[in-house]
Design a protein around this motif. Structure first.
Motif, PDB file in Angstrom:
ATOM      1  N   ALA A  84       3.618  13.332  -4.932  1.00 51.11           N
ATOM      2  CA  ALA A  84       3.673  12.731  -4.840  1.00 51.11           C
ATOM      3  C   ALA A  84       4.518  12.858  -3.711  1.00 51.11           C
ATOM      4  O   ALA A  84       4.797  12.296  -2.263  1.00 51.11           O
ATOM      5  N   PHE A  85       5.356  13.805  -3.696  1.00 53.13           N
ATOM      6  CA  PHE A  85       6.412  14.907  -2.423  1.00 53.13           C
ATOM      7  C   PHE A  85       4.987  15.397  -0.680  1.00 53.13           C
ATOM      8  O   PHE A  85       5.610  15.412   0.382  1.00 53.13           O
ATOM      9  N   SER A  86       4.192  15.334  -1.051  1.00 50.78           N
ATOM     10  CA  SER A  86       3.142  15.251  -0.206  1.00 50.78           C
ATOM     11  C   SER A  86       2.646  14.510   0.359  1.00 50.78           C
ATOM     12  O   SER A  86       2.644  14.440   1.793  1.00 50.78           O
ATOM     13  N   ALA A  87       2.728  13.035   0.108  1.00 56.54           N
ATOM     14  CA  ALA A  87       3.010  11.982   0.919  1.00 56.54           C
ATOM     15  C   ALA A  87       4.417  11.927   1.672  1.00 56.54           C
ATOM     16  O   ALA A  87       3.841  11.264   2.858  1.00 56.54           O
ATOM     17  N   LEU A  88       4.893  11.603   1.508  1.00 59.74           N
ATOM     18  CA  LEU A  88       6.183  11.925   2.001  1.00 59.74           C
ATOM     19  C   LEU A  88       6.043  13.266   2.946  1.00 59.74           C
ATOM     20  O   LEU A  88       6.873  12.733   4.123  1.00 59.74           O
ATOM     21  N   ALA A  89       5.949  14.284   3.232  1.00 54.33           N
ATOM     22  CA  ALA A  89       4.998  15.195   3.450  1.00 54.33           C
ATOM     23  C   ALA A  89       4.925  14.706   4.895  1.00 54.33           C
ATOM     24  O   ALA A  89       5.054  14.912   5.894  1.00 54.33           O
ATOM     25  N   VAL A  90       3.647  14.257   4.790  1.00 53.12           N
ATOM     26  CA  VAL A  90       3.048  13.386   5.677  1.00 53.12           C
ATOM     27  C   VAL A  90       3.444  12.699   6.436  1.00 53.12           C
ATOM     28  O   VAL A  90       3.373  12.748   7.413  1.00 53.12           O
ATOM     29  N   VAL A  91       4.010  11.968   5.830  1.00 56.30           N
ATOM     30  CA  VAL A  91       4.838  10.953   6.936  1.00 56.30           C
ATOM     31  C   VAL A  91       5.339  11.519   7.801  1.00 56.30           C
ATOM     32  O   VAL A  91       5.903  10.990   9.255  1.00 56.30           O
ATOM     33  N   SER A  92       6.585  13.198   7.460  1.00 55.90           N
ATOM     34  CA  SER A  92       7.160  13.532   8.323  1.00 55.90           C
ATOM     35  C   SER A  92       6.425  14.104   9.251  1.00 55.90           C
ATOM     36  O   SER A  92       7.437  14.649  10.205  1.00 55.90           O
ATOM     37  N   SER A  93       5.336  14.761   9.081  1.00 54.49           N
ATOM     38  CA  SER A  93       4.655  15.626   9.950  1.00 54.49           C
ATOM     39  C   SER A  93       4.120  15.311  10.742  1.00 54.49           C
ATOM     40  O   SER A  93       2.672  15.755  11.260  1.00 54.49           O
ATOM     41  N   PHE A  94       3.096  14.251  10.526  1.00 50.46           N
ATOM     42  CA  PHE A  94       2.300  13.341  11.114  1.00 50.46           C
ATOM     43  C   PHE A  94       2.796  13.303  12.973  1.00 50.46           C
ATOM     44  O   PHE A  94       3.608  12.972  13.117  1.00 50.46           O
ATOM     45  N   SER A  95       1.965  13.989  14.153  1.00 49.14           N
ATOM     46  CA  SER A  95       2.035  14.217  15.553  1.00 49.14           C
ATOM     47  C   SER A  95       1.113  13.369  15.897  1.00 49.14           C
ATOM     48  O   SER A  95       1.137  13.136  17.376  1.00 49.14           O
ATOM     49  N   VAL A  96      -0.249  13.437  15.639  1.00 52.50           N
ATOM     50  CA  VAL A  96      -1.279  13.230  16.232  1.00 52.50           C
ATOM     51  C   VAL A  96      -2.050  12.473  15.580  1.00 52.50           C
ATOM     52  O   VAL A  96      -2.780  12.611  14.959  1.00 52.50           O
ATOM     53  N   ALA A  97      -2.066  11.537  16.215  1.00 50.34           N
ATOM     54  CA  ALA A  97      -2.925  10.309  15.151  1.00 50.34           C
ATOM     55  C   ALA A  97      -4.952  10.886  15.529  1.00 50.34           C
ATOM     56  O   ALA A  97      -5.180  11.045  15.999  1.00 50.34           O
ATOM     57  N   SER A  98      -5.648  10.520  14.826  1.00 51.84           N
ATOM     58  CA  SER A  98      -7.241  10.635  14.792  1.00 51.84           C
ATOM     59  C   SER A  98      -7.294   9.831  14.130  1.00 51.84           C
ATOM     60  O   SER A  98      -6.935   8.972  13.122  1.00 51.84           O
ATOM     61  N   ALA A  99      -9.146   9.366  13.657  1.00 55.09           N
ATOM     62  CA  ALA A  99      -9.795   8.348  12.898  1.00 55.09           C
ATOM     63  C   ALA A  99      -9.418   8.633  11.174  1.00 55.09           C
ATOM     64  O   ALA A  99      -9.466   8.034  10.401  1.00 55.09           O
ATOM     65  N   ALA A 100      -9.593  10.086  11.059  1.00 57.13           N
ATOM     66  CA  ALA A 100      -8.918  10.603  10.000  1.00 57.13           C
ATOM     67  C   ALA A 100      -7.952  10.855   9.242  1.00 57.13           C
ATOM     68  O   ALA A 100      -8.080  10.452   8.258  1.00 57.13           O
ATOM     69  N   GLN A 101      -7.081   9.789   9.426  1.00 54.16           N
ATOM     70  CA  GLN A 101      -5.306  10.297   9.296  1.00 54.16           C
ATOM     71  C   GLN A 101      -4.905   8.907   9.043  1.00 54.16           C
ATOM     72  O   GLN A 101      -5.555   7.794   9.834  1.00 54.16           O
ATOM     73  N   PRO A 102      -4.682   7.950   7.746  1.00 53.80           N
ATOM     74  CA  PRO A 102      -4.171   7.786   7.245  1.00 53.80           C
ATOM     75  C   PRO A 102      -2.595   6.615   8.708  1.00 53.80           C
ATOM     76  O   PRO A 102      -2.292   7.221   9.427  1.00 53.80           O
ATOM     77  N   ARG A 103      -2.919   5.479   9.095  1.00 52.10           N
ATOM     78  CA  ARG A 103      -2.021   4.975   9.929  1.00 52.10           C
ATOM     79  C   ARG A 103       0.199   5.137   9.782  1.00 52.10           C
ATOM     80  O   ARG A 103      -0.212   5.238   8.068  1.00 52.10           O
ATOM     81  N   ILE A 104       0.202   5.039  10.761  1.00 51.37           N
ATOM     82  CA  ILE A 104       2.197   5.184   9.477  1.00 51.37           C
ATOM     83  C   ILE A 104       2.401   4.549  10.346  1.00 51.37           C
ATOM     84  O   ILE A 104       2.534   3.439  10.953  1.00 51.37           O
ATOM     85  N   TYR A 105       3.231   3.470   9.128  1.00 48.44           N
ATOM     86  CA  TYR A 105       4.045   1.995   9.409  1.00 48.44           C
ATOM     87  C   TYR A 105       5.274   2.448   8.594  1.00 48.44           C
ATOM     88  O   TYR A 105       6.063   3.866   8.055  1.00 48.44           O
ATOM     89  N   GLY A 106       6.755   2.559   9.816  1.00 47.35           N
ATOM     90  CA  GLY A 106       8.212   1.760   9.043  1.00 47.35           C
ATOM     91  C   GLY A 106       8.005   0.534   8.594  1.00 47.35           C
ATOM     92  O   GLY A 106       6.884  -0.224   8.458  1.00 47.35           O
ATOM     93  N   TYR A 107       9.348  -0.171   8.912  1.00 47.81           N
ATOM     94  CA  TYR A 107       9.372  -1.990   8.326  1.00 47.81           C
ATOM     95  C   TYR A 107      10.701  -2.346   8.926  1.00 47.81           C
ATOM     96  O   TYR A 107      11.586  -1.749   9.506  1.00 47.81           O
ATOM     97  N   GLU A 108      10.750  -3.390   8.589  1.00 45.93           N
ATOM     98  CA  GLU A 108      11.950  -3.929   9.547  1.00 45.93           C
ATOM     99  C   GLU A 108      12.223  -4.852   8.381  1.00 45.93           C
ATOM    100  O   GLU A 108      11.887  -5.665   7.896  1.00 45.93           O
ATOM    101  N   ILE A 109      13.586  -5.414   7.964  1.00 45.68           N
ATOM    102  CA  ILE A 109      14.005  -6.154   7.294  1.00 45.68           C
ATOM    103  C   ILE A 109      14.056  -7.753   7.176  1.00 45.68           C
ATOM    104  O   ILE A 109      15.593  -7.651   8.608  1.00 45.68           O
ATOM    105  N   VAL A 110      13.340  -8.733   7.786  1.00 48.89           N
ATOM    106  CA  VAL A 110      13.653 -10.099   7.280  1.00 48.89           C
ATOM    107  C   VAL A 110      14.257 -10.398   6.900  1.00 48.89           C
ATOM    108  O   VAL A 110      15.306 -11.440   7.235  1.00 48.89           O
ATOM    109  N   LYS A 111      14.844 -10.251   5.142  1.00 47.62           N
ATOM    110  CA  LYS A 111      15.043 -11.331   4.616  1.00 47.62           C
ATOM    111  C   LYS A 111      15.662 -10.624   3.379  1.00 47.62           C
ATOM    112  O   LYS A 111      15.058  -9.391   2.732  1.00 47.62           O
ATOM    113  N   GLU A 112      16.941 -11.027   2.983  1.00 48.89           N
ATOM    114  CA  GLU A 112      17.692 -10.170   1.744  1.00 48.89           C
ATOM    115  C   GLU A 112      18.467 -11.049   0.555  1.00 48.89           C
ATOM    116  O   GLU A 112      18.241 -12.794   0.709  1.00 48.89           O
ATOM    117  N   TYR A 113      17.217 -10.940  -0.043  1.00 46.19           N
ATOM    118  CA  TYR A 113      17.820 -11.604  -2.451  1.00 46.19           C
ATOM    119  C   TYR A 113      18.214 -10.862  -2.979  1.00 46.19           C
ATOM    120  O   TYR A 113      18.337  -9.911  -3.227  1.00 46.19           O
TER     121      TYR A 113
END
Length: 269
Positions: free
Chosen positions: A16-45
């Motif tokens: 599980a924590f390896s996934a978080l490490a991937v988010v922090s460590s990716f610096s070069v995009a390639s076809a083999a790497q997953p895309r990385i997303y952040g988010y914007e808050i649209v609304k709170e409920y």
């Protein structure tokens, strides 16, 4: 507060924590790497802070939520705008509720360690039948033809929605390594979105290959819950309004549910 401390916990947490490490460590995009997303808050409920959220989906204008904890597990219909619980069905005290998913006019529900599932009428919440499975039940979703189930490992199981028998499974990987601790699931436009337990990461998974094609970095969302977060637990709960394209997320014992918009990060070379 219940914790899932099992003999294989260390292996789960490493994955599980390896996934978080991937988010922090990716610096070069390639076809083999997953895309990385952040988010914007649209609304709170508002969200019921007593709900230990295990399963979540959106259908016909309402949220449907499965909650956990022995003696407190339930299936709920929830009004989005107010967070009000409009209908509730309590599960037996000896089961720990887990993922829920719609199928035609029914709702299919899992339990954690009982190897027992239930099928409820989606309108009345009356139980129609029971079913069984091997191992643990965690998350549940459906793709229009199959139910897709997680069990705490790196596997996604496929179930026939009529017989509820397992028809196959796929192992989730990224970078050639398995990604375990897959928790609450949601089917969105051909992908399985999965909370990775005890992280602030949502994985986007190709259900045919098991490849992680995207990682969503949800860090910072807990900061929007308010100053008193001592009682809240982990991020868990993804719901998709397919008609309007709205994406909702929440967590266990969270007092808020968020509508978010994903923002792809451009990785530096």
């Amino acid at each position: 507060m219940r914790k899932r401390f099992e003999p294989c916990l260390k292996a789960w947490l490493r994955a599980a924590f390896s996934a978080l490490a991937v988010v922090s460590s990716f610096s070069v995009a390639s076809a083999a790497q997953p895309r990385i997303y952040g988010y914007e808050i649209v609304k709170e409920y508002p969200h019921d802070p007593s709900a230990f959220t295990q399963g979540l989906f959106f259908q016909n204008g309402y949220l449907y939520e499965g909650t956990g904890q022995y003696g407190e597990s339930s299936l709920r219909r929830v009004e989005l705008e107010t967070g009000k619980v409009l209908k509730r069905h309590h599960l037996p005290d000896n089961v720990f509720g887990e993922g829920v998913a719609p199928w035609k006019g029914d709702i299919v529900a899992l339990t954690w360690k009982n190897g027992a599932g239930f099928v409820f009428d989606a309108d009345s919440f009356e139980k129609e039948r029971d079913f069984t499975y091997d191992g643990e039940g965690w998350g549940l979703t459906q793709d229009g033809a199959r139910l897709i189930m997680s069990d705490g490992t790196a596997d996604l199981r496929f179930l026939d929605p009529e017989t509820l028998n397992e028809t196959g499974r796929v192992t989730v990987t990224y970078g050639g390594k398995t990604l375990g601790a897959l928790n609450e699931l949601e089917w969105i436009d051909g992908e399985v979105f999965a909370n990775v337990w005890r992280t602030d990461v949502i994985a986007r998974i190709d259900p045919e290959t098991g490849d992680v094609v995207g990682l969503i970095d949800m860090r910072g969302l807990r900061d929007r819950l308010g100053p008193d977060t001592a009682g809240v637990d982990v991020l868990n709960g993804i719901a998709w309004d397919a008609q309007t394209g709205r994406l909702f997320v929440t967590g266990k014992y969270w007092p808020k549910l968020f509508e978010i918009r994903l923002v792809e990060r451009k990785l530096s070379k």
